[in-house]
Write an enzyme that holds these catalytic residues in place. Structure first.
Site, PDB file in Angstrom:
ATOM      1  N   ASN A  62       0.055  -3.802  34.762  1.00  0.00           N
ATOM      2  CA  ASN A  62      -0.487  -4.346  33.541  1.00  0.00           C
ATOM      3  C   ASN A  62      -0.761  -3.087  32.499  1.00  0.00           C
ATOM      4  OD1 ASN A  62      -2.424  -5.260  31.602  1.00  0.00           O
ATOM      5  ND2 ASN A  62      -3.441  -6.572  33.057  1.00  0.00           N
ATOM      6  N   VAL A  63      -0.235  -2.978  31.351  1.00  0.00           N
ATOM      7  CA  VAL A  63      -0.417  -1.972  30.713  1.00  0.00           C
ATOM      8  C   VAL A  63      -1.561  -1.769  29.787  1.00  0.00           C
ATOM      9  CG1 VAL A  63       2.369  -1.635  29.965  1.00  0.00           C
ATOM     10  CG2 VAL A  63       0.958  -3.111  28.702  1.00  0.00           C
ATOM     11  N   ASN A  89       5.724  -3.176  23.606  1.00  0.00           N
ATOM     12  CA  ASN A  89       6.015  -4.413  23.136  1.00  0.00           C
ATOM     13  C   ASN A  89       5.120  -5.688  23.849  1.00  0.00           C
ATOM     14  OD1 ASN A  89       7.832  -7.291  22.444  1.00  0.00           O
ATOM     15  ND2 ASN A  89       8.026  -7.206  24.620  1.00  0.00           N
ATOM     16  N   SER A 141       3.211  -8.019  14.211  1.00  0.00           N
ATOM     17  CA  SER A 141       3.449  -9.420  13.902  1.00  0.00           C
ATOM     18  C   SER A 141       3.123  -9.467  12.430  1.00  0.00           C
ATOM     19  CB  SER A 141       2.752 -10.287  14.730  1.00  0.00           C
ATOM     20  OG  SER A 141       2.496 -11.394  14.010  1.00  0.00           O
ATOM     21  N   TYR A 156      -6.015 -12.606  17.123  1.00  0.00           N
ATOM     22  CA  TYR A 156      -4.382 -11.987  17.297  1.00  0.00           C
ATOM     23  C   TYR A 156      -4.238 -11.112  16.102  1.00  0.00           C
ATOM     24  CZ  TYR A 156       0.381 -12.065  17.811  1.00  0.00           C
ATOM     25  OH  TYR A 156       1.697 -11.890  17.688  1.00  0.00           O
ATOM     26  N   SER A 159      -5.924  -7.884  16.073  1.00  0.00           N
ATOM     27  CA  SER A 159      -5.224  -7.043  17.207  1.00  0.00           C
ATOM     28  C   SER A 159      -4.043  -6.277  16.643  1.00  0.00           C
ATOM     29  CB  SER A 159      -5.068  -7.567  18.446  1.00  0.00           C
ATOM     30  OG  SER A 159      -3.926  -8.684  18.551  1.00  0.00           O
ATOM     31  N   LYS A 160      -3.291  -7.137  15.887  1.00  0.00           N
ATOM     32  CA  LYS A 160      -1.900  -6.586  15.589  1.00  0.00           C
ATOM     33  C   LYS A 160      -2.174  -5.648  14.070  1.00  0.00           C
ATOM     34  CE  LYS A 160       0.657  -8.506  18.499  1.00  0.00           C
ATOM     35  NZ  LYS A 160       1.602  -7.390  19.390  1.00  0.00           N
TER      36      LYS A 160
END
Length: 252
Positions: A62-63, A89, A141, A156, A159-160
């Site tokens: 888990n990165v 990724n 994204s 989302y 975060s991107k």
């Protein structure tokens, strides 16, 4: 674009863009380190690339967890003695909005999975990338570039946005050490993530995101091709940039 004897870590390698990117690097002769939390999917991708490249390492991890990130880098160096390219990724989708009462939980998950993981892996990998004058490619994204149109996409998207701003900041800091940092920002992609309920909702919630002027979705292989270009010597003067591949969705 040959990556002969280059050591490449791809996170989220068990499916979608990560799997396509792993295969593309493997076909170009790279030594591949595939990372994912789903061991079954990892083994499947490993079996597929073993037909033409035996130089790979599978790591379940888990990165976004400190110990796992350190373990991934340590195993890479122990096995291949160096690191040339890191592709951040791995990520997930969690929807939430303020009035529903689930926004904080969604933000916690998104910041941890999509942004903290990138910061963590970059921080642990950086000393090794400096030694090889390597580079990093982060996967963002196009939701980071769009004005919000529906509230529950915010966690989302934010975060991107963070991934892209971190990309520029890391490029500024690591540039003097010879390390390039860039991001690739896909639009809607034909990938297994669309099979996940929250991810499907993400694209269905905003009708514009699924309608491109070119009338099609991107293929995972197309995103992989862009990642390979950005990571290659053909892009050796490019850093701090975000490359969009969306069939023109942002034009609308």
């Amino acid at each position: 674009m040959s990556f002969e004897n280059k050591v490449v870590i791809v996170t989220g390698a068990g499916g979608g863009i990560g799997a396509a990117t792993t295969k593309a690097f493997a076909q170009e002769g790279a030594h591949i380190v595939m990372v994912d939390i789903n061991e079954k999917n990892l083994k499947k991708v490993g079996n597929e690339i073993s037909q033409y490249n035996k130089n790979y390492l599978l790591i379940k991890g888990n990165v976004s967890v400190d110990e796992d990130a350190k373990m991934i880098i340590n195993k890479t160096i122990e096995t291949f003695k160096k690191l040339d390219i890191l592709v951040n990724n791995a990520g997930s989708v969690k929807l939430g909005n303020i009035l529903s009462g689930n926004s904080v939980k969604a933000f916690d998950v998104m910041i941890n999975n999509n942004l903290r993981s990138v910061v963590l892996m970059t921080s642990v990998a950086a000393p090794h990338l400096i030694k090889t004058k390597g580079n990093i490619v982060n996967v963002s994204s196009i939701t980071a570039a769009k004005n919000p149109t529906v509230s529950h996409l915010m966690p989302y998207s934010v975060s991107k946005i963070g991934v892209e701003h971190f990309t520029r900041g890391a490029a500024l800091e690591l540039g003097p050490s010879g390390v390039r940092v860039n991001a690739v920002s896909p639009g809607p992609v034909k990938t297994n993530i669309i099979g996940i309920m929250d991810a499907a909702k993400l694209f269905l919630a905003d009708v514009n995101i699924g309608q491109s002027p070119m009338g099609k979705l991107c293929k995972t292989e197309e995103i992989a091709d862009l990642i390979l270009f950005v990571a290659s010597d053909k892009a050796k003067s490019i850093t701090g940039s975000v490359y969009i591949c969306d069939n023109g969705v942002l034009l609308k």
